[in-house]
Design an enzyme around this catalytic site. Structure first.
Site, PDB file in Angstrom:
ATOM      1  N   GLU A   1       9.897  -2.718   4.457  1.00 43.73           N
ATOM      2  CA  GLU A   1      10.384  -1.926   3.318  1.00 43.73           C
ATOM      3  C   GLU A   1      11.108  -3.019   2.148  1.00 43.73           C
ATOM      4  O   GLU A   1      11.797  -2.434   1.759  1.00 43.73           O
ATOM      5  CB  GLU A   1      11.349  -0.925   3.970  1.00 43.73           C
ATOM      6  CG  GLU A   1      10.892   0.037   5.018  1.00 43.73           C
ATOM      7  CD  GLU A   1       9.917   0.902   4.941  1.00 43.73           C
ATOM      8  OE1 GLU A   1       9.889   1.229   3.624  1.00 43.73           O
ATOM      9  OE2 GLU A   1       9.534   1.658   5.981  1.00 43.73           O
TER      10      GLU A   1
ATOM     11  N   LEU B   1      14.231   8.143  -1.461  1.00 41.60           N
ATOM     12  CA  LEU B   1      14.291   9.506  -0.691  1.00 41.60           C
ATOM     13  C   LEU B   1      13.569   9.168   0.614  1.00 41.60           C
ATOM     14  O   LEU B   1      12.646   9.079   0.505  1.00 41.60           O
ATOM     15  CB  LEU B   1      13.705  10.628  -1.390  1.00 41.60           C
ATOM     16  CG  LEU B   1      13.720  11.936  -0.413  1.00 41.60           C
ATOM     17  CD1 LEU B   1      15.067  12.578  -0.248  1.00 41.60           C
ATOM     18  CD2 LEU B   1      12.843  13.234  -1.011  1.00 41.60           C
TER      19      LEU B   1
ATOM     20  N   MET C   1       2.366   4.956   1.680  1.00 43.38           N
ATOM     21  CA  MET C   1       2.773   5.356   3.193  1.00 43.38           C
ATOM     22  C   MET C   1       1.717   5.494   3.878  1.00 43.38           C
ATOM     23  O   MET C   1       0.737   6.001   3.369  1.00 43.38           O
ATOM     24  CB  MET C   1       3.860   6.518   2.778  1.00 43.38           C
ATOM     25  CG  MET C   1       5.197   6.335   2.065  1.00 43.38           C
ATOM     26  SD  MET C   1       6.097   7.672   2.067  1.00 43.38           S
ATOM     27  CE  MET C   1       6.550   8.054   3.727  1.00 43.38           C
TER      28      MET C   1
ATOM     29  N   GLY D   1      11.768   9.360   3.999  1.00 45.94           N
ATOM     30  CA  GLY D   1      11.216  10.668   4.640  1.00 45.94           C
ATOM     31  C   GLY D   1       9.985  10.134   5.354  1.00 45.94           C
ATOM     32  O   GLY D   1       9.541   8.858   5.553  1.00 45.94           O
TER      33      GLY D   1
ATOM     34  N   LYS E   1       0.948  -0.634   6.817  1.00 47.16           N
ATOM     35  CA  LYS E   1       1.862  -1.874   6.576  1.00 47.16           C
ATOM     36  C   LYS E   1       2.679  -2.393   7.714  1.00 47.16           C
ATOM     37  O   LYS E   1       2.865  -3.363   7.874  1.00 47.16           O
ATOM     38  CB  LYS E   1       2.876  -1.762   5.232  1.00 47.16           C
ATOM     39  CG  LYS E   1       2.097  -1.072   3.999  1.00 47.16           C
ATOM     40  CD  LYS E   1       2.950  -0.789   2.748  1.00 47.16           C
ATOM     41  CE  LYS E   1       4.214   0.313   3.168  1.00 47.16           C
ATOM     42  NZ  LYS E   1       3.404   1.623   3.253  1.00 47.16           N
ATOM     43  N   THR E   2       3.555  -1.372   8.130  1.00 44.35           N
ATOM     44  CA  THR E   2       4.476  -1.808   9.227  1.00 44.35           C
ATOM     45  C   THR E   2       3.965  -2.305  10.521  1.00 44.35           C
ATOM     46  O   THR E   2       3.955  -3.427  11.139  1.00 44.35           O
ATOM     47  CB  THR E   2       5.409  -0.841   9.645  1.00 44.35           C
ATOM     48  OG1 THR E   2       6.058  -0.249   8.479  1.00 44.35           O
ATOM     49  CG2 THR E   2       6.481  -1.243  10.597  1.00 44.35           C
TER      50      THR E   2
ATOM     51  N   GLY F   1       0.773  -1.230   0.013  1.00 45.23           N
ATOM     52  CA  GLY F   1       0.046  -0.010  -0.004  1.00 45.23           C
ATOM     53  C   GLY F   1       0.854   1.236  -0.073  1.00 45.23           C
ATOM     54  O   GLY F   1       2.092   1.143  -0.330  1.00 45.23           O
TER      55      GLY F   1
HETATM   56  N1  LIG Z   1      -3.065   9.983   6.552  1.00 41.85           N
HETATM   57  C1  LIG Z   1      -2.970   8.824   7.274  1.00 41.85           C
HETATM   58  N2  LIG Z   1      -3.803   7.893   7.150  1.00 41.85           N
HETATM   59  C2  LIG Z   1      -3.524   6.586   7.953  1.00 41.85           C
HETATM   60  N3  LIG Z   1      -2.714   6.699   9.116  1.00 41.85           N
HETATM   61  C3  LIG Z   1      -1.915   7.634   9.212  1.00 41.85           C
HETATM   62  C4  LIG Z   1      -1.794   8.895   8.349  1.00 41.85           C
HETATM   63  N4  LIG Z   1      -1.217   9.678   8.719  1.00 41.85           N
HETATM   64  C5  LIG Z   1      -0.305   9.101   9.711  1.00 41.85           C
HETATM   65  N5  LIG Z   1      -0.953   7.877  10.084  1.00 41.85           N
HETATM   66  C6  LIG Z   1      -0.436   7.037  11.010  1.00 41.85           C
HETATM   67  O1  LIG Z   1       0.471   5.984  10.341  1.00 41.85           O
HETATM   68  C7  LIG Z   1       0.050   4.809  11.141  1.00 41.85           C
HETATM   69  C8  LIG Z   1       0.584   3.812  10.125  1.00 41.85           C
HETATM   70  O2  LIG Z   1       1.871   3.570  10.200  1.00 41.85           O
HETATM   71  P1  LIG Z   1       2.673   2.475   9.514  1.00 41.85           P
HETATM   72  O3  LIG Z   1       2.281   1.002   9.908  1.00 41.85           O
HETATM   73  O4  LIG Z   1       4.278   2.815   9.741  1.00 41.85           O
HETATM   74  O5  LIG Z   1       2.528   2.829   7.999  1.00 41.85           O
HETATM   75  P2  LIG Z   1       3.235   2.274   6.767  1.00 41.85           P
HETATM   76  O6  LIG Z   1       4.260   1.272   7.081  1.00 41.85           O
HETATM   77  O7  LIG Z   1       2.231   1.600   5.652  1.00 41.85           O
HETATM   78  O8  LIG Z   1       3.949   3.558   6.467  1.00 41.85           O
HETATM   79  C9  LIG Z   1      -1.324   4.726  11.483  1.00 41.85           C
HETATM   80  O9  LIG Z   1      -1.816   4.037  12.587  1.00 41.85           O
HETATM   81  C10 LIG Z   1      -1.608   6.344  11.843  1.00 41.85           C
HETATM   82  O10 LIG Z   1      -1.321   6.336  13.275  1.00 41.85           O
HETATM   83  C1  LIG Z   2       7.007   7.098  -1.979  1.00 46.11           C
HETATM   84  C2  LIG Z   2       8.384   6.921  -1.895  1.00 46.11           C
HETATM   85  C3  LIG Z   2       8.807   6.748  -0.613  1.00 46.11           C
HETATM   86  N1  LIG Z   2       9.899   6.338  -0.234  1.00 46.11           N
HETATM   87  C4  LIG Z   2      10.588   6.255   1.134  1.00 46.11           C
HETATM   88  C5  LIG Z   2      10.277   7.054   2.029  1.00 46.11           C
HETATM   89  C6  LIG Z   2      10.158   6.314   3.393  1.00 46.11           C
HETATM   90  O1  LIG Z   2      11.458   6.386   3.975  1.00 46.11           O
HETATM   91  C7  LIG Z   2       9.928   4.734   2.914  1.00 46.11           C
HETATM   92  C8  LIG Z   2       8.585   4.341   2.926  1.00 46.11           C
HETATM   93  O2  LIG Z   2       8.186   4.136   4.324  1.00 46.11           O
HETATM   94  P1  LIG Z   2       6.751   3.923   4.738  1.00 46.11           P
HETATM   95  O3  LIG Z   2       7.087   2.705   5.945  1.00 46.11           O
HETATM   96  O4  LIG Z   2       6.002   3.012   3.695  1.00 46.11           O
HETATM   97  O5  LIG Z   2       5.941   4.924   5.347  1.00 46.11           O
HETATM   98  O6  LIG Z   2      10.199   5.142   1.259  1.00 46.11           O
HETATM   99  C9  LIG Z   2      11.071   6.340  -1.217  1.00 46.11           C
HETATM  100  O7  LIG Z   2      12.229   6.312  -1.184  1.00 46.11           O
HETATM  101  N2  LIG Z   2      10.437   6.620  -2.483  1.00 46.11           N
HETATM  102  C10 LIG Z   2       9.313   6.758  -2.945  1.00 46.11           C
HETATM  103  O8  LIG Z   2       9.032   6.943  -3.963  1.00 46.11           O
END
Ligand SMILES: Nc1ncnc2c1ncn2[C@@H]1O[C@H](COP(=O)(O)OP(=O)(O)O)[C@@H](O)[C@H]1O
Ligand SMILES: Cc1cn([C@H]2C[C@H](O)[C@@H](COP(=O)(O)O)O2)c(=O)[nH]c1=O
Ligand SMILES: [Zn+2]
EC number: 2.7.1.21
Length: 200
Positions: free
Chosen positions: A96, A173, A25, A175, A29-30, A23
């Site tokens: 990741e 990148l 960011m 972030g 997922k995590t 999915g």
């Molecule tokens: N726009 C958003 N939609 C849903 N969750 C969000 C949003 N912004 C921040 N969050 C937070 O991010 C958490 C999910 O984090 P994480 O599991 O690390 O996601 P991923 O690994 O997919 O980036 C959610 O439980 C919520 O607290």
């Molecule tokens: C879209 C996109 C993301 N990244 C980087 C940014 C974050 O460090 C990770 C994704 O972390 P998350 O656990 O899914 O929030 O990937 C990138 O390097 N390039 C991209 O296009």
């Protein structure tokens, strides 16, 4: 239907399988990866967790969610290293996954063929909306793919895209909220159109 892996037979049966959680960011997922791995640990299964060494965003040696849930992991540079750490292991978690080389597809297949449950989390698309690294190949070989969604920060719909809000053309990148926002398709198309005009 179970939204997530509550199928206890699949959770505990010592049979190889590949589960992908993908999915945008912030889609969870995590968190979902950590949830499945912690349940496997409660079931006294032998669990090993990997992340790419380049992902030092929240921690060097832990998988950490945006909500600060965490689990300890082994950072590695190459997918081939996974096989060195996984003899006598029941469950392998990988976070990741988009940052790994394409060799990860074969490594996951080998593990599953040898009876290991492999759970992979990763971004399906980069900021351009293009399939990211080994993720499409991993989805293809998976027994089960869970696509999770963030909430679009512009309109509140389900988000499938990760819009980069800073100017940088490199695919990788690292972030979080300062560099990316989750958007639905409509808001993403509008945002990239606006980005084009901003640079004209
Ligand atoms: N726009 C958003 N939609 C849903 N969750 C969000 C949003 N912004 C921040 N969050 C937070 O991010 C958490 C999910 O984090 P994480 O599991 O690390 O996601 P991923 O690994 O997919 O980036 C959610 O439980 C919520 O607290
Ligand atoms: C879209 C996109 C993301 N990244 C980087 C940014 C974050 O460090 C990770 C994704 O972390 P998350 O656990 O899914 O929030 O990937 C990138 O390097 N390039 C991209 O296009
Ligand atoms: Zn939207």
């Amino acid at each position: 239907m179970n939204v997530f892996s509550e199928d206890h037979i699949q959770e505990t049966r010592r049979r190889g399988r590949i589960e992908v959680i993908c999915g945008s960011m912030f889609s969870g997922k995590t968190e979902e990866l950590i949830r499945r791995l912690k349940r496997a640990k409660f079931a006294r299964q032998r669990v090993e967790i990997f992340k790419p060494a380049i992902d030092t965003r929240y921690s060097e040696a832990e998988v950490v969610s945006h909500d600060s849930n965490s689990i300890s992991s082994t950072p590695i540079d190459s997918s081939a290293s996974i096989l060195l750490f996984t003899s006598e292991i029941d469950v392998v978690g990988i976070d990741e996954a988009q940052f790994f080389d394409n060799g990860l597809i074969d490594v996951c297949n080998q593990l599953a063929n040898n009876g290991v449950r492999v759970i992979i989390a990763g971004l399906d698309m980069d900021f351009r909306g293009t399939p990211f690294g080994p993720m499409p190949g991993l989805c293809a070989i998976a027994d089960e793919v869970s696509k999770v969604h963030a909430i679009c920060v512009k309109c509140g719909e389900l988000a499938t895209f990760s819009h980069r809000t800073v100017k940088n053309d490199k695919q990788v990148l690292l972030g979080e909220t300062a560099q990316y926002e989750p958007l639905c398709r409509t808001c993403y198309l509008k945002a990239i159109e606006e980005d084009k005009h901003a640079t004209d």
